[in-house]
Design an enzyme around this catalytic site. Structure first.
Site, PDB file in Angstrom:
ATOM      1  CD  GLN A  76      43.309   6.136  -7.529  1.00 52.01           C
ATOM      2  OE1 GLN A  76      43.157   6.800  -8.557  1.00 52.01           O
ATOM      3  NE2 GLN A  76      42.439   6.172  -6.531  1.00 52.01           N
ATOM      4  CG  ASP A  83      42.726  15.810  -2.175  1.00 54.77           C
ATOM      5  OD1 ASP A  83      42.396  14.641  -1.927  1.00 54.77           O
ATOM      6  OD2 ASP A  83      42.432  16.391  -3.243  1.00 54.77           O
ATOM      7  CD  GLU A  84      44.443  12.800  -5.249  1.00 53.23           C
ATOM      8  OE1 GLU A  84      44.933  11.687  -4.947  1.00 53.23           O
ATOM      9  OE2 GLU A  84      43.526  12.940  -6.071  1.00 53.23           O
ATOM     10  CE  LYS A 127      41.086  12.029  -4.220  1.00 50.55           C
ATOM     11  NZ  LYS A 127      40.957  13.502  -4.251  1.00 50.55           N
ATOM     12  CB  THR A 128      36.492  15.703  -3.520  1.00 52.14           C
ATOM     13  OG1 THR A 128      37.656  15.354  -4.276  1.00 52.14           O
ATOM     14  CG2 THR A 128      36.341  17.209  -3.495  1.00 52.14           C
ATOM     15  NE  ARG A 138      41.193   6.275 -13.258  1.00 51.39           N
ATOM     16  CZ  ARG A 138      40.893   6.753 -12.047  1.00 51.39           C
ATOM     17  NH1 ARG A 138      40.370   7.959 -11.922  1.00 51.39           N
ATOM     18  NH2 ARG A 138      41.073   6.027 -10.965  1.00 51.39           N
TER      19      ARG A 138
END
Length: 701
Positions: free
Chosen positions: A272, A241-242, A49-50, A617
């Site tokens: 998330q 973002d987020e 995503k970044t 993770r």
């Protein structure tokens, strides 16, 4: 897309050309090239995503959008710096004028320009948390609030209430009733008055706290139409973002700023969303299409982190949530082993197995830096920390202090240390400072008196004879009574002592001094349960003390690696990180998911999202473990059910592993004959280590 004739000093005009087709996958490319209008980008874990956001910014600038008309909002300074640096590297120049940073950073910059509209001067100071607490003390002092009383809620607790109310835009009353229910309801009007005084004092002294940077920014946009129009016109493109972590205020700010051009692109993953305790609201991302007409929804589902086997388990787990967008992560990397499901006798054997497996991974060439042990609640790592220290396996703790280094644990252990050694000056003073009316000076005087005694019994008797003011005498009488009780040792003495310390005002002390009092009380209840395995107090204290840094004999198989250490982390703190080898521990019903869901069943979906974050993770190997037996000081031994996050999944998604009695050896169970499902609970086949693992049916436990 509107184009601008940029001046050379505004942006670098080198003849660069980014090959977007080559640099991005199909899903990312769609967002970068066609992210006009309101766009919701659902970017799964490990999907890049970044990278997508960075390339979108570069694309806009390359197409002629002035950087001054782009607003890029993130949640941490680290994330903001990383994104801006990557934009510069990609463009091979510095896009001057680009608005990028955290919500608070951009809010501060905006308020500096328009502070006078809200009654502030532009040179207002910003209060950090310590400053805010000190200002609250001033307000409480002026209102004759007894905040120095050790049983009255401390300024930091009240600040937490005020802050959550501000960020969630709820009343103080509702926040206390729902989130801080351990506080006395009679305190509600008192805290409301303190809050009013606090807000008035900030305005009068020209200061803002972190929450004001958001609240006042929103107030500015909603109260002054000219300023709102100016800012909304300036920001032609807004990227966030987020987005799943935004609270109500932040989503409203974005809505107001995007009211002119409607080019609002938010990136996030509803799967998330795990920060409701910070007032994050998952409905911001779930309801985005309702608030923005003609929203385009993009999904980035290619995962570059985890193996297909790990992602298959994660995908199947999160499907059990009803409030979500449908999406499914697809693995890019090659197939690895299935996630291992390991049922252990108890928390001690769980720790032994994990420590042994880590040593074996190291023997196979793995670095400790690639290993993480993730947990839901801090008490779950007691046995794990002791085992790691005994085996000399270096680790670092994230998401808080090591379990036995926490203040509430050290407070209670200090009482036990006095029982073992009444001449322990540090323990005496630590305990004395917990009591009302006793400060450092009084604690020194009391110590001088009792240090002349011959044993703890005579020291306790001396406590009742020490002169002082009414508060001091009352406090010493309370301590006298508690220590007299602790002198009467009985069966399960250590656990009984911990339980009694909690009852004798320490629980009240925790509620007044910590905003996470419930978690700390649970830690101490679990410490009491843990202590039942010790017959001698000295053994218990030795293990607790040695947990601070055991320097025992080197365990065979451990290789010296001073620059390596594995990570012990809460799952909340692990979000955004990744490791090759991940152990998720304590997957027993009532531990994970947390027992709070019994009173608040609606929270089960966030607990499942937390599980989803934990398993995603892992890059190559995932180990899911749980103790079969737990012991409670209050109710005795009990058999745990596996977490519902395990039992609701098909058995084919993981590989059950067998573990012998001491946890030192294990092997995968290759026996496919599971038709009988006999195991623990069968009187003819009692537990004898891990041999029952694959032959037990979860719903029979």
């Amino acid at each position: 897309m509107k184009k601008y004739n940029l001046k050379k000093e505004d942006v670098c005009l080198d003849n660069f050309k980014i090959d977007y087709q080559k640099e991005l996958n199909k899903e990312q490319l769609e967002v970068v090239l066609h992210g006009e209008g309101p766009c919701l980008v659902l970017a799964g874990a490990g999907s890049g995503k970044t990278r997508t956001l960075v390339y979108r910014v570069a694309y806009l600038i390359e197409k002629g959008v002035n950087p001054k008309n782009i607003l890029l909002l993130t949640f941490t300074n680290k994330a903001a710096k990383e994104m801006l640096n990557r934009v510069e590297v990609l463009l091979k120049c510095q896009p001057k004028g680009l608005w990028g940073g955290t919500f608070h950073h951009v809010g501060n910059a905006t308020l500096r320009r328009y502070a006078k509209v809200l009654g502030y001067n532009s040179n207002f100071n910003i209060l950090d948390r310590e400053d805010s607490i000190n200002l609250l003390k001033v307000v409480m002092g002026e209102g004759n609030i007894p905040y120095k009383d050790k049983y009255f809620p401390k300024p930091k607790v009240i600040l937490s209430v005020i802050s959550f109310a501000a960020n969630s835009q709820q009343s103080i009353k509702k926040v206390i009733e729902e989130k801080y229910s351990f506080l006395d309801p009679q305190l509600i009007p008192v805290i409301e008055a303190i809050n009013k005084g606090y807000q008035d004092k900030k305005l009068k002294t020209n200061v803002m706290d972190f929450d004001d940077l958001l609240n006042n920014w929103l107030k500015l946009l909603q109260q002054d139409k000219k300023i709102k129009e100016k800012l909304a016109t300036q920001f032609q493109y807004i990227l966030v973002d987020e987005y799943q972590d935004t609270n109500h205020i932040q989503s409203q700010i974005i809505y107001e700023l995007g009211s002119v051009h409607k080019n609002v692109l938010v990136v996030g993953d509803d799967c998330q969303s795990i920060y409701s305790f910070r007032a994050a609201d998952i409905n911001n991302i779930l309801d985005f299409p309702k608030h923005y007409k003609k929203t385009k929804v993009y999904k980035i589902e290619q995962n570059y982190r985890s193996s297909p086997e790990i992602l298959e388990l994660a995908n199947e787990s999160i499907k059990h949530n009803k409030n979500q967008y449908d999406k499914e992560l697809e693995a890019v990397i090659e197939s690895k082993q299935k996630p291992a499901l390991v049922a252990l006798k108890d928390s001690d054997q769980q720790a032994q197995f994990i420590a042994q497996r880590i040593l074996e991974l190291q023997e196979e060439g793995a670095s400790l830096n690639d290993v993480a042990i993730l947990f839901r609640s801090s008490f779950q790592v007691m046995a794990m920390e002791l085992e790691l220290n005994k085996r000399n396996i270096p680790y670092q703790m994230r998401g808080g202090m090591r379990f036995f280094e926490q203040a509430h644990i050290k407070d209670v252990v200090a009482y036990l240390k006095l029982i073992s050694n009444y001449q322990d000056e540090l323990s005496w003073k630590r305990i004395l400072l917990l009591y009302d009316g006793i400060g450092n000076s009084t604690a020194d005087k009391v110590w001088q008196e009792i240090s002349q005694t011959k044993n703890l019994k005579s020291a306790v008797e001396r406590l009742g004879q020490i002169p002082g003011g009414k508060k001091i005498i009352n406090s010493l009488e309370k301590l006298n009574g508690l220590l007299n009780y602790l002198l009467k040792k009985n069966k399960n003495f250590i656990a009984t002592a911990i339980n009694q310390i909690l009852k004798a005002d320490y629980e009240t002390y925790l509620k007044a001094n910590f905003d996470n009092a419930k978690d700390r009380i649970e830690d101490l209840n679990q410490l009491a349960n843990f202590a039942t395995q010790y017959e001698k107090l000295e053994d218990f204290l030795s293990d607790v003390t040695l947990s601070e840094g055991f320097k025992g004999e080197r365990v065979e198989g451990y290789q010296e690696a001073p620059d390596e250490s594995l990570v012990l982390s809460t799952i909340h703190q692990a979000k955004g990180l990744e490791w090759k080898y991940v152990f998720v521990i304590g997957l027993a019903e009532g531990q994970f998911p947390h027992y709070k869901i019994y009173d608040h069943p609606e929270e089960i979906e966030e607990e499942r999202r937390l599980f989803y974050v934990a398993v995603t993770r892992a890059k190559e190997e995932l180990y899911l473990t749980y103790p079969i037996i737990s012991f409670s000081f209050a109710t005795g031994e009990s058999i745990n059910k596996p977490s519902s996050f395990i039992s609701e999944l098909d058995d084919s998604l993981f590989e059950p592993w067998q573990v012998n009695e001491d946890g030192q050896n294990y092997e995968e169970d290759d026996d496919d004959d599971n038709s009988d499902y006999e195991g623990y609970g069968n009187e003819d086949q009692p537990f004898s280590g891990g041999e029952f693992l694959k032959t037990v049916r979860y719903d029979d436990l």
